[in-house]
Structures are given as structure tokens and as C-alpha cells.
Design a protein around this motif. Structure first.
Motif, PDB file in Angstrom:
ATOM      1  N   LEU A  97     -20.806  -2.873  11.224  1.00 53.26           N
ATOM      2  CA  LEU A  97     -20.064  -3.817  10.389  1.00 53.26           C
ATOM      3  C   LEU A  97     -20.353  -3.657   8.901  1.00 53.26           C
ATOM      4  CD1 LEU A  97     -20.416  -7.048  12.576  1.00 53.26           C
ATOM      5  CD2 LEU A  97     -18.466  -5.491  12.442  1.00 53.26           C
ATOM      6  N   VAL A  98     -21.644  -3.671   8.536  1.00 53.87           N
ATOM      7  CA  VAL A  98     -21.981  -3.713   7.111  1.00 53.87           C
ATOM      8  C   VAL A  98     -21.635  -2.398   6.427  1.00 53.87           C
ATOM      9  CG1 VAL A  98     -23.865  -4.023   5.476  1.00 53.87           C
ATOM     10  CG2 VAL A  98     -23.782  -5.413   7.551  1.00 53.87           C
ATOM     11  N   VAL A  99     -22.062  -1.285   7.029  1.00 56.15           N
ATOM     12  CA  VAL A  99     -21.809   0.012   6.402  1.00 56.15           C
ATOM     13  C   VAL A  99     -20.307   0.304   6.290  1.00 56.15           C
ATOM     14  CG1 VAL A  99     -22.183   2.491   6.632  1.00 56.15           C
ATOM     15  CG2 VAL A  99     -24.066   0.896   7.073  1.00 56.15           C
ATOM     16  N   PRO A 100     -19.477   0.081   7.364  1.00 59.85           N
ATOM     17  CA  PRO A 100     -18.025   0.289   7.190  1.00 59.85           C
ATOM     18  C   PRO A 100     -17.410  -0.655   6.165  1.00 59.85           C
ATOM     19  CG  PRO A 100     -18.604   0.321   9.518  1.00 59.85           C
ATOM     20  CD  PRO A 100     -19.817  -0.118   8.778  1.00 59.85           C
ATOM     21  N   VAL A 102     -18.878  -2.008   3.520  1.00 55.63           N
ATOM     22  CA  VAL A 102     -19.246  -1.536   2.175  1.00 55.63           C
ATOM     23  C   VAL A 102     -18.427  -0.313   1.781  1.00 55.63           C
ATOM     24  CG1 VAL A 102     -21.130  -0.530   0.841  1.00 55.63           C
ATOM     25  CG2 VAL A 102     -21.565  -2.527   2.267  1.00 55.63           C
ATOM     26  N   TRP A 103     -18.262   0.604   2.734  1.00 53.78           N
ATOM     27  CA  TRP A 103     -17.449   1.795   2.441  1.00 53.78           C
ATOM     28  C   TRP A 103     -16.003   1.413   2.139  1.00 53.78           C
ATOM     29  CZ3 TRP A 103     -13.136   4.043   4.494  1.00 53.78           C
ATOM     30  CH2 TRP A 103     -12.850   5.347   4.069  1.00 53.78           C
ATOM     31  N   LEU A 104     -15.429   0.493   2.941  1.00 55.02           N
ATOM     32  CA  LEU A 104     -14.050   0.056   2.708  1.00 55.02           C
ATOM     33  C   LEU A 104     -13.914  -0.621   1.350  1.00 55.02           C
ATOM     34  CD1 LEU A 104     -11.190  -0.379   3.895  1.00 55.02           C
ATOM     35  CD2 LEU A 104     -12.016  -2.551   4.825  1.00 55.02           C
ATOM     36  N   TYR A 105     -14.918  -1.481   0.989  1.00 54.38           N
ATOM     37  CA  TYR A 105     -14.844  -2.165  -0.302  1.00 54.38           C
ATOM     38  C   TYR A 105     -14.981  -1.180  -1.448  1.00 54.38           C
ATOM     39  CZ  TYR A 105     -16.292  -5.017  -4.250  1.00 54.38           C
ATOM     40  OH  TYR A 105     -16.391  -5.571  -5.491  1.00 54.38           O
ATOM     41  N   ARG A 106     -15.875  -0.205  -1.329  1.00 56.11           N
ATOM     42  CA  ARG A 106     -16.153   0.693  -2.438  1.00 56.11           C
ATOM     43  C   ARG A 106     -15.051   1.720  -2.649  1.00 56.11           C
ATOM     44  NH1 ARG A 106     -21.947   3.259  -2.208  1.00 56.11           N
ATOM     45  NH2 ARG A 106     -22.426   1.045  -2.577  1.00 56.11           N
ATOM     46  N   TRP A 107     -14.499   2.274  -1.548  1.00 54.29           N
ATOM     47  CA  TRP A 107     -13.578   3.414  -1.683  1.00 54.29           C
ATOM     48  C   TRP A 107     -12.121   3.059  -1.451  1.00 54.29           C
ATOM     49  CZ3 TRP A 107     -16.005   7.075  -4.036  1.00 54.29           C
ATOM     50  CH2 TRP A 107     -17.364   7.253  -3.839  1.00 54.29           C
ATOM     51  N   VAL A 108     -11.811   1.828  -0.984  1.00 54.38           N
ATOM     52  CA  VAL A 108     -10.404   1.457  -0.738  1.00 54.38           C
ATOM     53  C   VAL A 108     -10.014   0.240  -1.561  1.00 54.38           C
ATOM     54  CG1 VAL A 108      -8.735   0.751   1.020  1.00 54.38           C
ATOM     55  CG2 VAL A 108     -10.471   2.455   1.585  1.00 54.38           C
ATOM     56  N   LEU A 109     -10.747  -0.896  -1.334  1.00 49.48           N
ATOM     57  CA  LEU A 109     -10.332  -2.141  -1.975  1.00 49.48           C
ATOM     58  C   LEU A 109     -10.533  -2.112  -3.481  1.00 49.48           C
ATOM     59  CD1 LEU A 109     -11.698  -4.720   0.610  1.00 49.48           C
ATOM     60  CD2 LEU A 109      -9.389  -3.799   0.407  1.00 49.48           C
ATOM     61  N   THR A 110     -11.648  -1.514  -3.941  1.00 49.35           N
ATOM     62  CA  THR A 110     -11.897  -1.474  -5.386  1.00 49.35           C
ATOM     63  C   THR A 110     -10.840  -0.661  -6.134  1.00 49.35           C
ATOM     64  OG1 THR A 110     -14.260  -1.769  -5.009  1.00 49.35           O
ATOM     65  CG2 THR A 110     -13.597  -0.871  -7.135  1.00 49.35           C
ATOM     66  N   PRO A 111     -10.475   0.582  -5.710  1.00 49.18           N
ATOM     67  CA  PRO A 111      -9.387   1.292  -6.404  1.00 49.18           C
ATOM     68  C   PRO A 111      -8.056   0.563  -6.338  1.00 49.18           C
ATOM     69  CG  PRO A 111     -10.704   2.822  -5.114  1.00 49.18           C
ATOM     70  CD  PRO A 111     -11.140   1.476  -4.728  1.00 49.18           C
ATOM     71  N   VAL A 112      -7.730  -0.015  -5.169  1.00 51.17           N
ATOM     72  CA  VAL A 112      -6.466  -0.759  -5.058  1.00 51.17           C
ATOM     73  C   VAL A 112      -6.476  -1.953  -5.996  1.00 51.17           C
ATOM     74  CG1 VAL A 112      -5.063  -2.139  -3.495  1.00 51.17           C
ATOM     75  CG2 VAL A 112      -6.009   0.025  -2.708  1.00 51.17           C
ATOM     76  N   GLY A 113      -7.599  -2.678  -6.085  1.00 50.56           N
ATOM     77  CA  GLY A 113      -7.690  -3.824  -6.991  1.00 50.56           C
ATOM     78  C   GLY A 113      -7.545  -3.415  -8.444  1.00 50.56           C
ATOM     79  N   HIS A 114      -8.159  -2.282  -8.808  1.00 40.67           N
ATOM     80  CA  HIS A 114      -8.009  -1.809 -10.194  1.00 40.67           C
ATOM     81  C   HIS A 114      -6.548  -1.481 -10.502  1.00 40.67           C
ATOM     82  CE1 HIS A 114     -12.521  -0.524 -10.433  1.00 40.67           C
ATOM     83  NE2 HIS A 114     -12.340  -1.830 -10.426  1.00 40.67           N
ATOM     84  N   ALA A 115      -5.853  -0.848  -9.539  1.00 44.55           N
ATOM     85  CA  ALA A 115      -4.444  -0.510  -9.756  1.00 44.55           C
ATOM     86  C   ALA A 115      -3.594  -1.775  -9.892  1.00 44.55           C
ATOM     87  CB  ALA A 115      -3.932   0.354  -8.586  1.00 44.55           C
ATOM     88  N   LEU A 116      -3.841  -2.761  -9.031  1.00 45.56           N
ATOM     89  CA  LEU A 116      -3.083  -4.017  -9.120  1.00 45.56           C
ATOM     90  C   LEU A 116      -3.371  -4.743 -10.430  1.00 45.56           C
ATOM     91  CD1 LEU A 116      -3.442  -5.356  -5.459  1.00 45.56           C
ATOM     92  CD2 LEU A 116      -1.437  -4.298  -6.512  1.00 45.56           C
ATOM     93  N   ALA A 117      -4.635  -4.709 -10.902  1.00 47.44           N
ATOM     94  CA  ALA A 117      -4.959  -5.351 -12.174  1.00 47.44           C
ATOM     95  C   ALA A 117      -4.246  -4.667 -13.336  1.00 47.44           C
ATOM     96  CB  ALA A 117      -6.479  -5.331 -12.380  1.00 47.44           C
ATOM     97  N   TRP A 118      -4.182  -3.312 -13.297  1.00 46.91           N
ATOM     98  CA  TRP A 118      -3.485  -2.607 -14.367  1.00 46.91           C
ATOM     99  C   TRP A 118      -2.003  -2.950 -14.364  1.00 46.91           C
ATOM    100  CZ3 TRP A 118       0.397   1.142 -14.237  1.00 46.91           C
ATOM    101  CH2 TRP A 118       0.645   1.786 -15.451  1.00 46.91           C
ATOM    102  N   ALA A 119      -1.357  -3.028 -13.167  1.00 48.31           N
ATOM    103  CA  ALA A 119       0.055  -3.402 -13.080  1.00 48.31           C
ATOM    104  C   ALA A 119       0.277  -4.833 -13.556  1.00 48.31           C
ATOM    105  CB  ALA A 119       0.543  -3.234 -11.628  1.00 48.31           C
ATOM    106  N   ALA A 120      -0.634  -5.747 -13.196  1.00 49.61           N
ATOM    107  CA  ALA A 120      -0.488  -7.141 -13.619  1.00 49.61           C
ATOM    108  C   ALA A 120      -0.615  -7.266 -15.127  1.00 49.61           C
ATOM    109  CB  ALA A 120      -1.555  -7.996 -12.926  1.00 49.61           C
ATOM    110  N   ARG A 121      -1.531  -6.473 -15.746  1.00 44.13           N
ATOM    111  CA  ARG A 121      -1.638  -6.521 -17.203  1.00 44.13           C
ATOM    112  C   ARG A 121      -0.360  -6.040 -17.869  1.00 44.13           C
ATOM    113  NH1 ARG A 121      -7.039  -4.820 -16.207  1.00 44.13           N
ATOM    114  NH2 ARG A 121      -6.420  -2.630 -16.462  1.00 44.13           N
ATOM    115  N   GLY A 122       0.257  -4.983 -17.310  1.00 43.61           N
ATOM    116  CA  GLY A 122       1.526  -4.508 -17.888  1.00 43.61           C
ATOM    117  C   GLY A 122       2.624  -5.545 -17.770  1.00 43.61           C
ATOM    118  N   ILE A 123       2.761  -6.143 -16.574  1.00 43.00           N
ATOM    119  CA  ILE A 123       3.811  -7.172 -16.385  1.00 43.00           C
ATOM    120  C   ILE A 123       3.545  -8.363 -17.291  1.00 43.00           C
ATOM    121  CG2 ILE A 123       4.751  -8.778 -14.698  1.00 43.00           C
ATOM    122  CD1 ILE A 123       4.195  -6.667 -12.546  1.00 43.00           C
TER     123      ILE A 123
END
Length: 381
Positions: A97-100, A102-123
């Protein structure tokens, strides 16, 4: 300077009734209390013996049994089952549970969140630019159109308000004059010349009726007070003063003497019980304990020493000699077996290879280097 010693309290003089009651009461109470005190002391001694010989060993055995049945199994279950199982489950949860996560948060959710934040700043920047343009248009509309129209409407309303205020003031003055001469003036005349005299007359009559009723109630109360005093209070006071108080004092003297007699008899019975107990203890000692001690000291102890010196000690020495011989035989057998194994190995595989000596920097044995002697080539002793 000697310390101040407190003076004993002065004894109050005692009457003949106290002296006459004290001696018979103490004799009767002593006769009644002595058997009770001796029975109480016997029960105390029996209870102590029962506690030391039965209850305490049984309690210790039950405590050990309780630990063996309830505490130690649960401790073993916790230490050897639950703790390893918990550690295994914790490791499994971490791996699954913990290791997957952490991996999901670090390599999937964090990049997706950064992309959504950049799009929200533009809008947000686009919407802010549009809002600034709409705000500038609304400000111009307010300054060029709505403000003049509002000023005109306000001037018109102010004029209408002045007209309505003048008309309302005239109407209010007319209504106030009519109310004053049609309502207030007749009401004041009616209160001054009709209601006030009638009210004063009614109040005077009410005060007279209240005074008459008060006098009547006072007279009835005085009559009832004297009747109750003569019929109840004076007889009760006479009974209290001439009957209950003397009887109470006599009963208090008797009760105090009975209590003092009980304490004195209890202490005397304790001394009698102690003397009887010591006599019985001495009797038991001289009848049972001393003969048993004499038999143990004069008969059993010499017999035991004789058995120890004549039988047990030689038997122990013989047993130690046999054990020593057996150990030596076993050691010789082990040494013979070891030699046989070495000879057999040497016969099959030959002599073992000797290790070559390695040159060491430090001398061995007594020629080792010390603080006060050097072993170098230049400063050699």
C-alpha cells in the motif's frame, strides 16, 4: 529552664449516686466481658495461625496457578504470535500500500497536478483580462449615464418631500388641536372632580375595614396564645423540668459508668487472657515442644550424624571416585578415537600441507617492540 508540664485536668467532684453505681456495674461487666475477651483472643490467634499456615500458601499457589493459566499464555501469545504477525502485516501493508501510493503520488499525481495548475493559471489570466475590459465599460456607463439620471431623480424626490412635509405639518396641527379639546381636557376634568374624590373615599373605607380586621385577628391570636400556653406549654415545661431532666441525668450517669466499666473490663480481661495464654503456651511447650526438641537434639541429631559419617559420606566419596574414573575412561576413549581418525585420514590422504611462514613486520615472542626499546636497524639495542 525546665519545660512547662501541662497540668492534669482537675477531677470534678462525684456524687454518691456515681460511687454507688460504679462498683456493681464494673463487677457485672467484668464477669460478662472476660469470656468474650478470651474468646476474641483465641479467635485472633487461630486466625493468625490459619493465615500463616493455610491461607498464605494457598494464596501463593492460586497466584502461581492464575499466572500459569491466564498471564503466561497471553504473554506468550502476544510475544510469539501477535507481535511477529503484526510486524509481518505492517511490512506487507508497507510493501502493498504505502510504496505504491508514494510512487503514484510522486510520478503520476504530482505531474498531473502541476499541469492542471498551469492550465488554471492561464484560464485565470484570460478571465481577469476580460473582467478588466467589462469593468472599464461599466465604469464609463456609470459615470456618463447613471450618475446624471440619479442626480435628477434625487432633485425631484427632494421637492416632493418638501411639499409632503408642509402638508403633513398642517394636518398634524389640526389633529392635535382637536385631540386636546375633545379628549384631553374632558379626561382631566373627569379625573380631578370625579375619580379622585371617589378613590379617596374608597381608600379610607378600605383602611377602616383592614384596621377592624387586624384588631379582631390580634384579639383572637392573644386568646389562642394564652389557651395554648396554659393547656400545653406549662404542663410540658413542668414534665421536662421535673421528670425528663432528672431521669436523663440518671441515665447519662449510668451510661457513662457502663462505658467506662466496659473499657476497664476489656483491658483487665486482656491482661487475664494474656496470662491464660502464656500459661497455656508454657504448658504446651513443656508437654510437647520441649520433649520433641530433646528427642531431636539428643537422639535424632546424633543418629543423623552417625548415618552421615558412616554411610552417606563414604558413599558420596565412592560415587565421586567412580565418576572420576568414568570421566577419565571417557576422556581416554575420546583421545583414542581422535588418534584413530587422524591415522586413518593420514593413511588415505597423506600428511597435511604445512603452512608457509610469512615474514612479519613485528618480531614475535619476547623480541616484540616496546616503548623503551626500538627494533629498527638504526636504533637496535
Amino acid at each position: 529552664m525546665e519545660p512547662h508540664k501541662p497540668q492534669p485536668p482537675a477531677r470534678q467532684p462525684e456524687g454518691c449516686l456515681v460511687v454507688a453505681v460504679r462498683l456493681p456495674v464494673r463487677i457485672v461487666v467484668l464477669v460478662l466481658v472476660v469470656p468474650v475477651r478470651m474468646l476474641w483472643d483465641a479467635l485472633v490467634v487461630a486466625g493468625r495461625v490459619l493465615r500463616d499456615t493455610v491461607l498464605r500458601p494457598v494464596g501463593r499457589a492460586l497466584l502461581w496457578l492464575g499466572r500459569a493459566l491466564f498471564v503466561w499464555p497471553f504473554v506468550a501469545l502476544w510475544r510469539y504470535v501477535l507481535v511477529p504477525l503484526g510486524k509481518a502485516l505492517a511490512w506487507l501493508g508497507r510493501v502493498l500500500l504505502v510504496v505504491p501510493a508514494v510512487w503514484l503520488y510522486r510520478w503520476v499525481l504530482t505531474p498531473v497536478g502541476h499541469a492542471l495548475a498551469w492550465a488554471a493559471r492561464g484560464i485565470g489570466a484570460g478571465l481577469a483580462w476580460a473582467a478588466r475590459g467589462i469593468g472599464a465599460g461599466l465604469a464609463a456607463l456609470y459615470a456618463r449615464v447613471l450618475t446624471p439620471v440619479g442626480h435628477g431623480v434625487l432633485w425631484l424626490l427632494r421637492g416632493i418631500g418638501y411639499v409632503l412635509a408642509a402638508v403633513g405639518a398642517g394636518v398634524f396641527a389640526v389633529v392635535a388641536w382637536l385631540v386636546r379639546y375633545l379628549v384631553v381636557v374632558p379626561a382631566v376634568w373627569l379625573y380631578t372632580w370625579v375619580l379622585a374624590p371617589v378613590g379617596r373615599a374608597v381608600a379610607w373605607c378600605a383602611r377602616g375595614v383592614v384596621w377592624a380586621l387586624g384588631m379582631l385577628v390580634t384579639g383572637v391570636g392573644v386568646v389562642l396564645y394564652w389557651i395554648a400556653r396554659v393547656l400545653f406549654v406549662l404542663p410540658a415545661l413542668a414534665v421536662w423540668r421535673w421528670v425528663l431532666v432528672p431521669v436523663g441525668r440518671f441515665l447519662a450517669v449510668v451510661g457513662r459508668e457502663v462505658g467506662a466499666a466496659l473499657g476497664h473490663a476489656w483491658r483487665v480481661a486482656g491482661r487475664i487472657s494474656l496470662a491464660v495464654g502464656r500459661f497455656l503456651g508454657s504448658l504446651v511447650r513443656w508437654i510437647l515442644i520441649e520433649p520433641v526438641r530433646w528427642v531431636y537434639r539428643s537422639v535424632l541429631t546424633p543418629a543423623g550424624h552417625l548415618v552421615r559419617d558412616a554411610v552417606l559420606r563414604p558413599a558420596a566419596q565412592a560415587a565421586r571416585g567412580v565418576g572420576r574414573v568414568v570421566r577419565q575412561a571417557l576422556a581416554a576413549a575420546r583421545e583414542s578415537a581422535r588418534q584413530a581418525r587422524e591415522d586413518f585420514r593420514r593413511m588415505l590422504f597423506g600428511e597435511p600441507r604445512q603452512k608457509e611462514a610469512v615474514a612479519r613486520r613485528e618480531p614475535a615472542g619476547r623480541d616484540t617492540r616496546t616503548l623503551d626499546r626500538s627494533t629498527t636497524a638504526l636504533t637496535k639495542d
